[in-house]
Design an enzyme around this catalytic site. Structure first.
Site, short mmCIF file in Angstrom:
data_model
loop_
_atom_site.label_atom_id
_atom_site.label_comp_id
_atom_site.label_asym_id
_atom_site.label_seq_id
_atom_site.Cartn_x
_atom_site.Cartn_y
_atom_site.Cartn_z
N SER A 22 0.83 -1.21 0.00
CA SER A 22 0.00 0.00 0.00
C SER A 22 0.86 1.26 0.00
CB SER A 22 -0.91 0.00 1.23
OG SER A 22 -0.16 -0.23 2.40
N THR A 154 -39.55 27.58 -9.10
CA THR A 154 -39.87 26.22 -8.69
C THR A 154 -40.10 25.48 -9.99
OG1 THR A 154 -42.23 26.62 -8.56
CG2 THR A 154 -41.01 26.95 -6.53
N HIS A 155 -39.75 24.22 -10.06
CA HIS A 155 -39.83 23.44 -11.30
C HIS A 155 -39.07 24.11 -12.44
CE1 HIS A 155 -43.22 21.35 -9.27
NE2 HIS A 155 -43.56 22.59 -8.90
N SER A 276 -13.77 26.77 -27.14
CA SER A 276 -13.97 25.58 -27.96
C SER A 276 -12.91 25.57 -29.05
CB SER A 276 -15.37 25.63 -28.58
OG SER A 276 -15.39 24.90 -29.78
N LYS A 282 -17.51 30.43 -28.46
CA LYS A 282 -17.87 29.76 -27.21
C LYS A 282 -17.04 30.22 -26.00
CE LYS A 282 -20.53 26.57 -26.85
NZ LYS A 282 -20.49 25.25 -27.40
N GLU A 289 -19.02 22.41 -14.80
CA GLU A 289 -19.40 21.08 -15.30
C GLU A 289 -18.53 19.99 -14.66
OE1 GLU A 289 -19.29 21.34 -19.56
OE2 GLU A 289 -20.84 22.88 -19.59
N LYS A 324 -8.26 3.47 1.89
CA LYS A 324 -7.37 4.63 1.73
C LYS A 324 -7.50 5.37 0.40
CE LYS A 324 -4.55 3.01 5.21
NZ LYS A 324 -5.45 1.82 5.27
#
Ligand code: ARG
Length: 458
Positions: A22, A154-155, A276, A282, A289, A324
């Site tokens: 180890s 909400t939603h 990008s 971009k 992410e 570990k």
């Protein structure tokens, strides 16, 4: 070099050595291993199990080994099975017979249990500092944005208006709970396994209370079999780390949505976003992410260790060595995600006008319009129906509730007066909500004061 060659007549197969070893990952425990050995030697000396001179020599040499590893003059090499063998072998190489006495009354089983506990206590302090500085960033944003209006969802549909301060305050509470979870774990795990031996204690007159206190524990663990085989605190830690990642992931998800071309609530700093290779326009939220993506591996570590532990008979089993790598990986992952999320948040720009503009659209003040009618004596259920009809009118005319004429209002209900506009304005909608925990300015200011006091404690 091995610590256990005596009863063997053959060399270990190379593959077996590699599979069993180890050291490639437990070498990061060198500080705690040496710290534990110094406490053990100190206790052996006090109990006259080794002489005063032997104790001093062992401690001096162990300190030298520690310093040499730290300043890179001593390399931890792979031919040893684990960090415990490495340190002990070094000691014996340097001071011979005396070095061989260090392991008196100790087993690698209580040694590794101790090392991990010491390591985790240190890491919890580091994680706690990271969360605390993250909370400071939230606090700054909250203070500066008590009047920055935005839609609350909400939603993922616009629901009622809130402020940026209020929205950030939700994260403040989440990360505050994360700190308290870590601190609970630190309290509960604070017993020393040192002196548990392989599983059944030892026949030497060890003073376990003494070595426990030397190492900053509340006292010794009270059952030696549990002492060597308890990994509950790692499971609790991985659970707390999973919750931190869940919080970071939710924040990341919002950053990604808010950063999208459709929302544009925020702009990420150039130094915290990426481009990008093909699409020149971009500017991607890769950091958010990745934080969202890394959540899975921390959850994985929790399930993995729970599964490893579930079938183990008492006491120590080599399966436990599997605790570990995954724990180290989870800690490293959470530490880097916290640090990066903090910087990403601290450097991002909030497009306040766009947020506020978005909060004036989507009939976000419909509940307040209904409340207006209730205040004029209409029952809430009826008010709900009336406003529903008005929303339909708005959709028909391509207007918002704020732009409808009083005549339009009155066509649906005569109760409306020209104070309706004031009643449903964004500022009113938010600032009338002043119960504690709500987005109104007074309510938020009370919470800011509480948070301020909280941040002053350590
Ligand atoms: N590397 C081992 C672990 O992490 C250390 C303890 C070894 N004990 C033993 N009896 N083989 O668990």
């Amino acid at each position: 070099m091995k610590l256990w060659g005596g009863r063997f007549t053959k060399e270990t197969n190379k593959l077996v050595h590699n599979f069993n070893a180890s050291i490639s990952f437990d070498k990061r425990l060198f500080r705690q291993d040496i710290e534990g050995s110094i406490a053990h030697a100190t206790m052996l000396g006090k109990q006259q199990i080794i002489s005063e001179d032997e104790k001093d020599l062992i401690i001096k040499e162990l300190s030298d080994i520690m310093n040499e590893i730290i300043d890179d003059t001593l390399e931890i090499t792979q031919e040893y099975e684990d960090i415990h063998s490495f340190v002990e072998s070094q000691l014996i190489m340097r001071i011979g017979e005396t070095g061989k006495k260090l392991h008196t009354g100790r087993s690698r089983n209580d040694q590794v249990a101790l090392d991990m506990k010491l390591y985790i206590k240190d890491e919890i302090n580091i994680l706690d500092d990271l969360i605390k500085s993250f909370l400071l960033t939230f606090h700054e944003i909250m203070k500066a944005n008590t009047q920055t209006y935005m839609p609350g969802f909400t939603h993922l549909q616009k629901a009622q208006p809130v402020t940026l301060s209020h929205h950030m305050g939700a994260y403040f509470e989440m990360f505050k709970r994360d700190r308290s979870r870590l601190s609970d774990i630190k309290k509960r795990m604070n017993t020393s396994p040192l002196g548990s031996g392989a599983l059944a204690g030892t026949t030497y007159p060890l003073d376990r209370e003494y070595s426990a206190v030397l190492l900053g524990f509340d006292g010794p663990s009270l059952n030696s079999m549990d002492g060597v085989s308890d990994r509950d605190y790692l499971i609790e830690l991985l659970s707390a780390l999973s919750t931190i990642m869940m919080h970071l992931s939710r924040l990341s998800e919002e950053v990604i949505i808010w950063n999208s071309n459709e929302y544009r609530f925020i702009e990420l700093d150039d130094s915290y976003s990426t481009g990008s290779s093909i699409m020149p326009q971009k500017k991607n939220p890769d950091i958010a992410e990745l934080v969202r993506g890394k959540t899975g591996r921390v959850y994985g570590a929790l399930i993995s260790l729970l599964t490893t532990m579930k079938g183990l008979p008492l006491a120590y089993n080599k399966d436990m060595q599997e605790d570990k790598e995954l724990t180290f990986d989870a800690i490293d992952t959470v530490a880097s995600c916290l640090a990066l999320s903090n910087e990403m948040l601290a450097t991002m720009k909030f497009n306040k006008n766009i947020m506020e503009d978005s909060a004036t659209k989507g009939f976000i003040n419909a509940t307040d319009a209904a409340d207006y009618l209730v205040n004029k004596g209409v029952a809430f259920r009826d008010a709900h129906g009336i406003i529903g009809k008005l929303v339909l009118t708005c959709i028909d005319k391509g207007k918002s509730l704020d732009d409808l004429s009083l005549e339009d209002y009155r066509t649906i209900s005569p109760v409306f007066d020209d104070d309706i506009y004031e009643a449903i304005s964004l500022t009113t909608c938010v600032n009338k909500r002043n119960t504690i925990g709500a987005p109104g300015k007074q309510a938020i200011e009370k919470v800011l004061k509480i948070n301020e006091d909280y941040l002053k404690m350590d």
